[in-house]
Design an enzyme around this catalytic site. Structure first.
Site, mmCIF file in Angstrom:
data_model
loop_
_atom_site.group_PDB
_atom_site.id
_atom_site.type_symbol
_atom_site.label_atom_id
_atom_site.label_comp_id
_atom_site.label_asym_id
_atom_site.label_seq_id
_atom_site.Cartn_x
_atom_site.Cartn_y
_atom_site.Cartn_z
ATOM 1 N N LYS A 129 0.817 -1.218 0.000
ATOM 2 C CA LYS A 129 0.000 0.000 0.000
ATOM 3 C C LYS A 129 0.851 1.268 0.000
ATOM 4 O O LYS A 129 0.472 2.268 -0.599
ATOM 5 C CB LYS A 129 -0.941 0.012 1.205
ATOM 6 C CG LYS A 129 -2.091 -0.966 1.060
ATOM 7 C CD LYS A 129 -3.191 -0.665 2.069
ATOM 8 C CE LYS A 129 -4.361 -1.610 1.872
ATOM 9 N NZ LYS A 129 -5.397 -1.428 2.887
ATOM 10 N N LYS A 212 -4.548 -9.670 -7.327
ATOM 11 C CA LYS A 212 -5.863 -9.960 -6.734
ATOM 12 C C LYS A 212 -6.851 -8.843 -7.102
ATOM 13 O O LYS A 212 -6.447 -7.693 -7.327
ATOM 14 C CB LYS A 212 -5.758 -10.156 -5.219
ATOM 15 C CG LYS A 212 -5.452 -8.919 -4.452
ATOM 16 C CD LYS A 212 -5.721 -9.070 -2.959
ATOM 17 C CE LYS A 212 -5.582 -7.700 -2.329
ATOM 18 N NZ LYS A 212 -5.946 -7.555 -0.975
ATOM 19 N N LYS A 215 -10.271 -3.126 -4.549
ATOM 20 C CA LYS A 215 -11.087 -1.903 -4.608
ATOM 21 C C LYS A 215 -10.329 -0.751 -5.249
ATOM 22 O O LYS A 215 -10.924 0.142 -5.828
ATOM 23 C CB LYS A 215 -11.410 -1.446 -3.177
ATOM 24 C CG LYS A 215 -12.485 -2.224 -2.487
ATOM 25 C CD LYS A 215 -12.558 -1.755 -1.036
ATOM 26 C CE LYS A 215 -13.509 -2.596 -0.238
ATOM 27 N NZ LYS A 215 -13.256 -2.516 1.200
#
Ligand code: AMP
Ligand code: TRP
Length: 345
Positions: A129, A212, A215
């Site tokens: 992230k 994966k 969002k």
């Protein structure tokens, strides 16, 4: 239903007095997608009668990356409505917003003081992230796993049903709890276990099946959102990456078709063999049409219920208020115990 659980967890009882506690949460960051549904939410719904359920909308986690205040407020309501629309029953589950129970933030500070930096340095999600921005991201992103551990530990949770990507966070939670208990020679926290299904635990992106489904992926065609209409689903599945073999079989060397087949398997509950037989000699077009039909049939009733709930915000606010009122005493009791053993106050 294949569930990766140990022997203890398969003994889940339907007698309320001995029900094991389940806790899980999703971030209200918009775009709830098929991966969230198959990896997490659907499993919570399927087992809700077996457990004492607590499901949280983890808004304090959502602010670890920059968010627009109006969007966050709205995303919290949307996620609550989706929880219920997907089948979580407020009579059988405590549904609440993390920031409504201040014990989470308080416990998180305390637990940060007991978390070795080295343990957090190993968290792969932070690296993904933060990317190149390790110097500029907020420290909340770094401490994210500690807050998550507190979410779980405050409720003396037995099982945490999540997708595969949360495995490392649950391991950390267990390590923190065991270390804290050992330090004070008391069973302050129950040691939780991850509950990860074998099918649907890792739904991959439609455009690039080596990543994966997420969002935050900038390409909207990479995911099926829970609120996508039939036309959009059809278009996204038609464009989904496959290969030139035109063979509808589960095959790890062909991740595109295997991901679509896994979604099909999770939706229908059929075995791999049955699915391969059904599509033997048929092309990707025919398979994709069947997959689209299953997706639309699954999502349409959820969307209908979602819109009904969003049209009556008072009902939704009432459910969240009641959920927080039910959750708080449990969290407060654990936090009180923590403070006592440490000597705070
Ligand atoms: P998040 O969207 O990160 O808040 O994740 C909420 C829940 O959905 C967690 O239990 C995740 O493990 C699960 N999840 C997220 N993405 C996927 C995916 N692509 N496949 C399966 N489960 C997922
Ligand atoms: N970190 C989880 C995710 O991104 C969300 C989460 C926060 C969570 N607190 C939790 C999941 C507690 C399970 C239990 O998916």
């Amino acid at each position: 239903m294949p569930v990766e659980m140990n022997a203890k967890s398969t003994t889940a009882n339907t007698n309320p007095s001995v029900k094991k506690r389940v806790f899980s949460g999703i971030q209200p960051s918009g775009n709830l997608h098929l991966g969230n549904y198959l990896g997490a939410l659907r499993n919570w719904v399927q087992t809700q009668s077996e457990y004492d359920n607590i499901f949280c909308i983890v808004d304090l986690h959502a602010i670890t990356l920059p968010v627009d205040p109006k969007e966050l407020h709205n995303d919290i309501r949307q996620l609550a409505a989706l929880y219920i629309a997907c089948g979580l029953d407020p009579q059988r589950c405590k549904l609440f917003v993390q920031s409504h129970v201040h014990e989470h933030a308080e416990a998180s500070w305390v637990m940060c003081c007991f978390t070795p930096m080295g343990w957090l340095n190993r968290m792969t999600q932070f690296k993904t992230k933060a990317g190149e921005n390790t110097e500029s991201v907020g420290t909340g992103l770094y401490c994210y796993p500690v807050l998550m551990a507190c979410d779980i530990l405050l409720y003396q949770t037995h099982y945490v049903p999540v997708g595969d990507d949360q495995r490392q966070h649950i391991e950390l939670t267990r390590d923190l709890a065991q270390r804290f208990n050992a330090l004070y020679g008391q069973q302050v926290f129950t040691i939780p276990e991850a509950q990860i299904r074998t099918v649907g635990a890792r739904v991959m992106a439609l455009d690039d099946p080596t990543n994966k489904m997420s969002k935050t992926d900038p390409n909207p065609n990479s995911r099926i959102n829970m609120l996508d209409d039939a036309q959009t689903i059809k278009r996204k599945i038609a464009r989904a990456a496959t290969d030139s073999m035109r063979l509808v079989t589960f095959d790890a060397t062909r991740p595109g078709i295997t991901n679509l087949l896994t979604i099909y398997q999770a939706l229908t509950g059929q075995s791999q063999e049955t699915i391969e037989e059904e599509f033997a000699g048929k092309g990707y077009g025919e398979f994709k049409a069947a997959l689209t039909d299953h997706l639309v049939a699954t999502l349409a009733p959820i969307q209908k219920r979602y819109h009904e709930l969003m049209d009556d915000q008072r009902v939704l606010e009432g459910i969240l208020k009641q959920g927080a009122e039910q959750a708080r005493p449990i969290a407060a009791a654990t936090l009180q115990h923590v403070k006592e053993v440490i000597g705070l106050g």
